[in-house]
Motif scaffolding. Sequence first.
Motif, PDB file in Angstrom:
ATOM      1  N   ARG A 148       0.818  -1.154   0.020  1.00 39.48           N
ATOM      2  CA  ARG A 148      -0.150  -0.002   0.086  1.00 39.48           C
ATOM      3  C   ARG A 148       0.887   1.060  -0.067  1.00 39.48           C
ATOM      4  NH1 ARG A 148      -5.378  -0.745   1.877  1.00 39.48           N
ATOM      5  NH2 ARG A 148      -6.121  -2.734   0.828  1.00 39.48           N
ATOM      6  N   ALA A 149       0.220   2.257  -0.614  1.00 40.47           N
ATOM      7  CA  ALA A 149       1.053   3.601  -0.470  1.00 40.47           C
ATOM      8  C   ALA A 149       0.609   4.387   0.655  1.00 40.47           C
ATOM      9  CB  ALA A 149       0.607   4.357  -1.865  1.00 40.47           C
ATOM     10  N   ALA A 150       1.182   5.534   0.708  1.00 42.43           N
ATOM     11  CA  ALA A 150       1.152   6.309   2.019  1.00 42.43           C
ATOM     12  C   ALA A 150      -0.520   6.847   1.755  1.00 42.43           C
ATOM     13  CB  ALA A 150       1.742   7.642   1.844  1.00 42.43           C
ATOM     14  N   PRO A 151      -1.158   6.976   2.735  1.00 41.90           N
ATOM     15  CA  PRO A 151      -2.628   7.119   2.934  1.00 41.90           C
ATOM     16  C   PRO A 151      -3.193   8.595   2.012  1.00 41.90           C
ATOM     17  CG  PRO A 151      -1.777   7.382   5.231  1.00 41.90           C
ATOM     18  CD  PRO A 151      -0.656   6.772   4.228  1.00 41.90           C
ATOM     19  N   GLU A 152      -2.157   9.458   2.056  1.00 43.61           N
ATOM     20  CA  GLU A 152      -2.429  10.639   1.219  1.00 43.61           C
ATOM     21  C   GLU A 152      -2.722  10.180  -0.224  1.00 43.61           C
ATOM     22  OE1 GLU A 152       0.229  10.360   2.944  1.00 43.61           O
ATOM     23  OE2 GLU A 152      -0.178  11.783   4.574  1.00 43.61           O
ATOM     24  N   GLN A 153      -2.131   8.944  -0.785  1.00 40.98           N
ATOM     25  CA  GLN A 153      -2.173   8.782  -2.001  1.00 40.98           C
ATOM     26  C   GLN A 153      -3.637   8.289  -2.528  1.00 40.98           C
ATOM     27  OE1 GLN A 153       0.029   9.622  -4.272  1.00 40.98           O
ATOM     28  NE2 GLN A 153       1.262  10.504  -2.663  1.00 40.98           N
ATOM     29  N   TYR A 154      -4.321   7.962  -1.528  1.00 40.78           N
ATOM     30  CA  TYR A 154      -5.666   7.797  -1.708  1.00 40.78           C
ATOM     31  C   TYR A 154      -7.026   8.530  -1.375  1.00 40.78           C
ATOM     32  CZ  TYR A 154      -3.237   3.016  -1.271  1.00 40.78           C
ATOM     33  OH  TYR A 154      -2.359   2.228  -1.580  1.00 40.78           O
ATOM     34  N   ARG A 155      -6.323   9.757  -0.982  1.00 41.53           N
ATOM     35  CA  ARG A 155      -7.428  10.767  -0.724  1.00 41.53           C
ATOM     36  C   ARG A 155      -7.270  11.942  -1.918  1.00 41.53           C
ATOM     37  NH1 ARG A 155      -9.558  12.884   4.134  1.00 41.53           N
ATOM     38  NH2 ARG A 155     -11.118  14.559   3.631  1.00 41.53           N
ATOM     39  N   TRP A 156      -6.166  12.295  -2.040  1.00 45.41           N
ATOM     40  CA  TRP A 156      -6.309  13.386  -3.289  1.00 45.41           C
ATOM     41  C   TRP A 156      -7.114  13.224  -4.341  1.00 45.41           C
ATOM     42  CZ3 TRP A 156      -4.139  12.470  -8.035  1.00 45.41           C
ATOM     43  CH2 TRP A 156      -3.106  11.801  -8.159  1.00 45.41           C
ATOM     44  N   PRO A 157      -6.921  11.879  -5.032  1.00 42.41           N
ATOM     45  CA  PRO A 157      -7.791  11.592  -6.145  1.00 42.41           C
ATOM     46  C   PRO A 157      -9.080  11.932  -5.977  1.00 42.41           C
ATOM     47  CG  PRO A 157      -6.199   9.985  -6.010  1.00 42.41           C
ATOM     48  CD  PRO A 157      -6.195  10.854  -4.836  1.00 42.41           C
ATOM     49  N   VAL A 158      -9.855  11.400  -4.834  1.00 40.68           N
ATOM     50  CA  VAL A 158     -11.065  11.710  -4.449  1.00 40.68           C
ATOM     51  C   VAL A 158     -11.625  13.084  -4.598  1.00 40.68           C
ATOM     52  CG1 VAL A 158     -12.820  11.280  -2.987  1.00 40.68           C
ATOM     53  CG2 VAL A 158     -11.195   9.439  -3.396  1.00 40.68           C
ATOM     54  N   GLU A 159     -10.639  13.854  -3.780  1.00 40.58           N
ATOM     55  CA  GLU A 159     -10.573  15.278  -3.395  1.00 40.58           C
ATOM     56  C   GLU A 159     -10.754  16.014  -4.939  1.00 40.58           C
ATOM     57  OE1 GLU A 159     -12.021  16.545  -0.925  1.00 40.58           O
ATOM     58  OE2 GLU A 159     -11.570  14.953   0.593  1.00 40.58           O
ATOM     59  N   LEU A 160      -9.647  15.748  -5.485  1.00 43.89           N
ATOM     60  CA  LEU A 160      -9.467  16.385  -6.876  1.00 43.89           C
ATOM     61  C   LEU A 160     -11.102  16.216  -7.685  1.00 43.89           C
ATOM     62  CD1 LEU A 160      -6.187  15.710  -8.267  1.00 43.89           C
ATOM     63  CD2 LEU A 160      -7.027  17.775  -7.663  1.00 43.89           C
ATOM     64  N   MET A 161     -11.567  15.171  -7.630  1.00 40.43           N
ATOM     65  CA  MET A 161     -12.685  14.735  -8.418  1.00 40.43           C
ATOM     66  C   MET A 161     -13.827  15.366  -7.809  1.00 40.43           C
ATOM     67  SD  MET A 161     -12.458  10.515  -9.753  1.00 40.43           S
ATOM     68  CE  MET A 161     -11.334  10.017  -8.603  1.00 40.43           C
ATOM     69  N   ILE A 162     -13.992  15.604  -6.475  1.00 37.58           N
ATOM     70  CA  ILE A 162     -15.048  16.176  -6.030  1.00 37.58           C
ATOM     71  C   ILE A 162     -14.892  17.856  -6.311  1.00 37.58           C
ATOM     72  CG2 ILE A 162     -15.787  17.277  -3.531  1.00 37.58           C
ATOM     73  CD1 ILE A 162     -15.063  14.479  -2.520  1.00 37.58           C
ATOM     74  N   GLY A 163     -13.583  18.228  -6.296  1.00 35.99           N
ATOM     75  CA  GLY A 163     -13.299  19.684  -6.911  1.00 35.99           C
ATOM     76  C   GLY A 163     -14.077  20.035  -8.167  1.00 35.99           C
ATOM     77  N   TRP A 164     -13.625  18.819  -8.922  1.00 37.78           N
ATOM     78  CA  TRP A 164     -14.256  19.166 -10.387  1.00 37.78           C
ATOM     79  C   TRP A 164     -15.740  19.151 -10.569  1.00 37.78           C
ATOM     80  CZ3 TRP A 164     -11.765  20.214 -14.963  1.00 37.78           C
ATOM     81  CH2 TRP A 164     -12.556  20.136 -16.196  1.00 37.78           C
ATOM     82  N   LEU A 165     -16.220  17.995  -9.620  1.00 35.46           N
ATOM     83  CA  LEU A 165     -17.757  17.993  -9.820  1.00 35.46           C
ATOM     84  C   LEU A 165     -18.352  19.352  -9.299  1.00 35.46           C
ATOM     85  CD1 LEU A 165     -20.138  15.984  -9.885  1.00 35.46           C
ATOM     86  CD2 LEU A 165     -19.922  15.954  -7.108  1.00 35.46           C
ATOM     87  N   ALA A 166     -17.562  20.205  -8.217  1.00 36.37           N
ATOM     88  CA  ALA A 166     -18.182  21.450  -7.912  1.00 36.37           C
ATOM     89  C   ALA A 166     -17.806  22.405  -9.159  1.00 36.37           C
ATOM     90  CB  ALA A 166     -17.441  21.778  -6.652  1.00 36.37           C
ATOM     91  N   LEU A 167     -16.708  22.415  -9.610  1.00 40.01           N
ATOM     92  CA  LEU A 167     -16.510  23.136 -10.871  1.00 40.01           C
ATOM     93  C   LEU A 167     -17.541  23.035 -12.065  1.00 40.01           C
ATOM     94  CD1 LEU A 167     -14.761  25.098 -12.145  1.00 40.01           C
ATOM     95  CD2 LEU A 167     -13.219  23.273 -13.128  1.00 40.01           C
ATOM     96  N   VAL A 168     -17.974  21.825 -12.232  1.00 33.14           N
ATOM     97  CA  VAL A 168     -18.969  21.868 -13.424  1.00 33.14           C
ATOM     98  C   VAL A 168     -20.363  22.613 -12.941  1.00 33.14           C
ATOM     99  CG1 VAL A 168     -20.603  20.207 -14.354  1.00 33.14           C
ATOM    100  CG2 VAL A 168     -18.182  19.509 -14.124  1.00 33.14           C
ATOM    101  N   TYR A 169     -20.786  22.535 -11.668  1.00 29.21           N
ATOM    102  CA  TYR A 169     -21.859  23.123 -11.339  1.00 29.21           C
ATOM    103  C   TYR A 169     -21.491  24.711 -11.383  1.00 29.21           C
ATOM    104  CZ  TYR A 169     -23.987  18.695 -10.989  1.00 29.21           C
ATOM    105  OH  TYR A 169     -24.484  17.565 -11.631  1.00 29.21           O
ATOM    106  N   VAL A 170     -20.543  25.183 -10.781  1.00 30.86           N
ATOM    107  CA  VAL A 170     -20.212  26.509 -10.558  1.00 30.86           C
ATOM    108  C   VAL A 170     -19.977  27.177 -11.945  1.00 30.86           C
ATOM    109  CG1 VAL A 170     -18.661  28.120  -9.607  1.00 30.86           C
ATOM    110  CG2 VAL A 170     -19.178  26.424  -8.276  1.00 30.86           C
ATOM    111  N   ALA A 171     -19.450  26.306 -12.968  1.00 28.63           N
ATOM    112  CA  ALA A 171     -19.446  27.021 -14.270  1.00 28.63           C
ATOM    113  C   ALA A 171     -20.672  27.296 -14.803  1.00 28.63           C
ATOM    114  CB  ALA A 171     -18.379  26.057 -14.870  1.00 28.63           C
ATOM    115  N   ALA A 172     -21.685  25.966 -14.683  1.00 29.83           N
ATOM    116  CA  ALA A 172     -22.934  26.374 -15.176  1.00 29.83           C
ATOM    117  C   ALA A 172     -23.416  27.548 -14.792  1.00 29.83           C
ATOM    118  CB  ALA A 172     -23.763  25.085 -14.890  1.00 29.83           C
ATOM    119  N   ALA A 173     -23.390  27.689 -13.418  1.00 31.83           N
ATOM    120  CA  ALA A 173     -24.008  29.036 -12.795  1.00 31.83           C
ATOM    121  C   ALA A 173     -23.475  30.309 -13.343  1.00 31.83           C
ATOM    122  CB  ALA A 173     -23.791  28.906 -11.309  1.00 31.83           C
TER     123      ALA A 173
END
Lengths: 293, 251
Positions: A148-173
């Motif tokens: 297994r990698a360091a635990p951060e390696q499993y968090r940043w991908p999820v958070e980046l995708m959450i950031g993108w999800l938010a960007l899609v809606y904020v961009a629409a607004a």
Amino acid sequence: MRDHLLARLSRPGSATHLALVRIVFAAHVLTVLVSPSISVIRRVAGQPLLLGQTLVPPGVERWMAAGDHIEWITAVGVAACLLTLVGLFTRVALPILAVAFFLTQSFYYRYAVFHDDWLYFNFFLLVLCCSRSADALSLDARLRRRPRAAPEQYRWPVELMIGWLALVYVAAATAKLFPLRKGLVWLDGGALQHFAVHFYFDSPIYWVLHRPLFDYSLQWPFVLASAATLVVESSAALLWLTRRFDAPVMLAILTLHVGIACFGIPGFVQIALVSSVLLLRPRDAAPAPAPAA
Amino acid sequence: MPPTTSERGHGDTYSLRTGACGSSDADSAARARPWRTLEENDHDDGAVVPRWLVWLRRLAIALLVVDALDLTTSAIPALIDQPRAVPPRSPAALLVQLVLLLPLVALLPSALRAAWRRFAALPIPVVARALVAGFVLLELAHVALRAEIYPFSPIAMFSNALPPRRGPTAAARALRLPGDPEPFGLLRAGSELGSRGFDLDYKAAWVLRLYEGSPTIDPVVREQLGGGHARLERFTFRTADGRIVAASPIR
């Protein structure tokens, strides 16, 4: 304690959560790839609509449209998607899947000018390509026993995708509200009124009620709906600032998409549902690597 | 020597029940740790800044960003503005808006430096960081300029400036299937709930709807629904009760 996106990127995550995201997204992308839309395009459209542009070079576009090349790309994408789903040769399968998805959706976009899965999943797949999403719930993990990698390696991908999800809606607004002179005009509900009328015979409201939900010549319901749409889409920015409001924000987004589906445009409800997997909060953050003996 | 990012977070968990991200003892850990975060360093000027001033500064920056977005989003003429004339911007307003850009430009170097420091400290592999950052920056540029080049989009669906409809009737296009008095929307065909035997999903149904003015869809519709020739018609209906008052063939 700071809970904004940049701070969250460095926090520990769960290998199981990231793997679950990989599986759920691969399952959804599979449904997109096996959609009959490409074969319908082949039958009904002589040439692409000229409303949209793509980064795919014209030569590649011509090659995709010739013969049965697009079908082959789709087939390769489906195979890569199945491998991603079970987590076998994931590090090779995911980039192939991302490229196949990118190309097939470009083809779909050029002929259909429809905005749906590609807005979200081009980025999601790019992030998954760069992450260690097969360290759990995968055949790779069982067969190769990769540490297994360091635990951060499993968090940043999820958070980046959450950031993108938010960007899609904020961009629409942003697109609705800016430039502000246009945004003020948009808020009078004319756009949503046209949408309700234009898709009236396509809407489940018509199938069920055989009449409009309310008198579509009234303006005030559409003014309210426009304002509510802007509030819901803008509220996605909260996902950048904190994870405290995940549930209400996602519920509002889902409600918005259910409303749009009732008025005639389906498709986004399942995307929002599938994307919700990002917001799960696994109790078992990845364990720290064992200390050296 | 400060610990690496991978060493820092081992005590952290994030809980399903509480919804709190990060460790429960994070604050005490922060007090006890011998190193400083980048954010702490950013504010390490020896002075205590009142909270209201911080919020005032944030509000001012937000307003400046709104001003900048207002300018960039109108830099390129967009199709979505065309159906309805929007009030023009007066030269005086333009001048004020351009002047308001100056403080933002002045803040830019320090903001970029801070952003770069944070970016460099992220626990993301270099190649992934570059790829993702490039993708996000390109998307932000497309949002700011309202430009759409696949796979980047300003997500401008339903953003058209359209005038409100007046009058008791409205018209919409739909197919009329042989022997069926009711209009038949093609997106209904692509729905699991209202498919009537269609073996297509909503994406394929959208394609059919887009090309419904073309006779090339006829074989597909006939194949899916059976029977004879489906006619595309323009139905005028009363907006109050949905009663169809007129129908005319489009092709």
